[in-house]
Design a protein around this motif. Structure first.
Motif, PDB file in Angstrom:
ATOM      1  N   ALA A   1       0.943  -1.176  -0.225  1.00 26.88           N
ATOM      2  CA  ALA A   1      -0.195   0.128   0.518  1.00 26.88           C
ATOM      3  C   ALA A   1       0.862   1.070  -0.399  1.00 26.88           C
ATOM      4  N   ALA A   2       2.104   0.822   0.621  1.00 30.82           N
ATOM      5  CA  ALA A   2       2.595   2.535   0.273  1.00 30.82           C
ATOM      6  C   ALA A   2       3.885   2.527  -0.150  1.00 30.82           C
ATOM      7  N   LYS A   3       4.162   1.706  -1.045  1.00 29.07           N
ATOM      8  CA  LYS A   3       5.042   1.373  -2.501  1.00 29.07           C
ATOM      9  C   LYS A   3       4.857   2.927  -3.032  1.00 29.07           C
ATOM     10  N   ASP A   4       4.346   3.404  -3.982  1.00 27.08           N
ATOM     11  CA  ASP A   4       4.634   4.762  -4.057  1.00 27.08           C
ATOM     12  C   ASP A   4       4.074   5.841  -3.408  1.00 27.08           C
ATOM     13  N   ASP A   5       3.316   5.916  -2.731  1.00 27.27           N
ATOM     14  CA  ASP A   5       3.010   6.419  -1.631  1.00 27.27           C
ATOM     15  C   ASP A   5       3.880   7.408  -0.404  1.00 27.27           C
ATOM     16  N   ALA A   6       4.676   8.207  -0.884  1.00 24.98           N
ATOM     17  CA  ALA A   6       6.157   8.438   0.419  1.00 24.98           C
ATOM     18  C   ALA A   6       5.465   9.114   1.420  1.00 24.98           C
ATOM     19  N   ALA A   7       4.042   9.928   1.700  1.00 19.23           N
ATOM     20  CA  ALA A   7       3.391  10.391   2.603  1.00 19.23           C
ATOM     21  C   ALA A   7       3.311   8.892   3.212  1.00 19.23           C
ATOM     22  N   ALA A   8       2.147   7.830   2.999  1.00 22.54           N
ATOM     23  CA  ALA A   8       1.625   6.853   3.649  1.00 22.54           C
ATOM     24  C   ALA A   8       3.154   5.915   4.508  1.00 22.54           C
ATOM     25  N   ARG A   9       4.175   6.146   3.256  1.00 21.74           N
ATOM     26  CA  ARG A   9       5.247   5.281   3.816  1.00 21.74           C
ATOM     27  C   ARG A   9       6.009   5.508   5.163  1.00 21.74           C
ATOM     28  N   GLU A  10       6.486   7.393   5.114  1.00 18.86           N
ATOM     29  CA  GLU A  10       6.710   8.075   6.235  1.00 18.86           C
ATOM     30  C   GLU A  10       5.878   7.972   8.009  1.00 18.86           C
ATOM     31  N   ARG A  11       4.658   8.343   7.199  1.00 26.87           N
ATOM     32  CA  ARG A  11       3.189   7.956   8.713  1.00 26.87           C
ATOM     33  C   ARG A  11       3.534   6.928   8.934  1.00 26.87           C
ATOM     34  N   PHE A  12       4.134   5.366   8.623  1.00 26.01           N
ATOM     35  CA  PHE A  12       4.304   3.932   8.876  1.00 26.01           C
ATOM     36  C   PHE A  12       5.951   3.963   9.555  1.00 26.01           C
ATOM     37  N   LEU A  13       7.074   4.601   8.877  1.00 24.47           N
ATOM     38  CA  LEU A  13       8.127   4.365   9.277  1.00 24.47           C
ATOM     39  C   LEU A  13       7.938   5.283  10.985  1.00 24.47           C
TER      40      LEU A  13
END
Length: 142
Positions: free
Chosen positions: A7-19
């Protein structure tokens, strides 16, 4: 990892929130494991009679001062209600520091509102509540 690959593969904001979430949870788990290890150390030595005395008000004040910044960051408050006098008690300063750190820090990380407690008296010492009042399920086995 699945979230980062999916889900967060191409979504930088989602990746940042997840991390950020994972970092916060990892830090929480580190604190919990450290607390358990320190309590285990106290339990190992619980049968040994302490050779010195400890000044409980000084220990609690030191711990509250140490944890104040963390509490502020979490938008929480540490409020101490001190009795007029507490006599020195038999104990190890380092071990009691860890015990009070756990008692102050754990509610901060596990409850969303300040717990209310009643004063209890043990051998003339007024204790503000107790661990079994704050954590009945954790203390039931003990």
């Amino acid at each position: 990892v699945e979230t980062l690959k999916g889900a967060a593969k191409d979504d930088a904001a989602a990746r940042e929130r997840f991390l950020d979430l994972m970092e916060h949870e990892a830090q929480r788990m580190i604190r919990l494991v450290a607390d358990l290890l320190s309590l285990s150390k106290v339990e190992v030595n619980e049968r040994l009679r302490p050779s010195g005395t400890a000044d409980i008000p000084s220990i609690v004040q030191r711990v509250a001062t140490t944890l104040a910044e963390q509490a502020t960051q979490e938008q929480k408050t540490i409020r101490l209600i001190k009795p007029d006098q507490i006599a020195p008690v038999p104990g190890n300063d380092d071990e009691l520091t860890q015990v009070f750190q756990n008692l102050i820090e754990m509610p901060s990380s596990t409850v969303h509102r300040a717990p209310t407690s009643r004063s209890r008296s043990r051998r003339g010492i007024r204790w503000p509540g107790s661990a079994d009042q704050l954590y009945p399920s954790r203390c039931a086995a003990n």
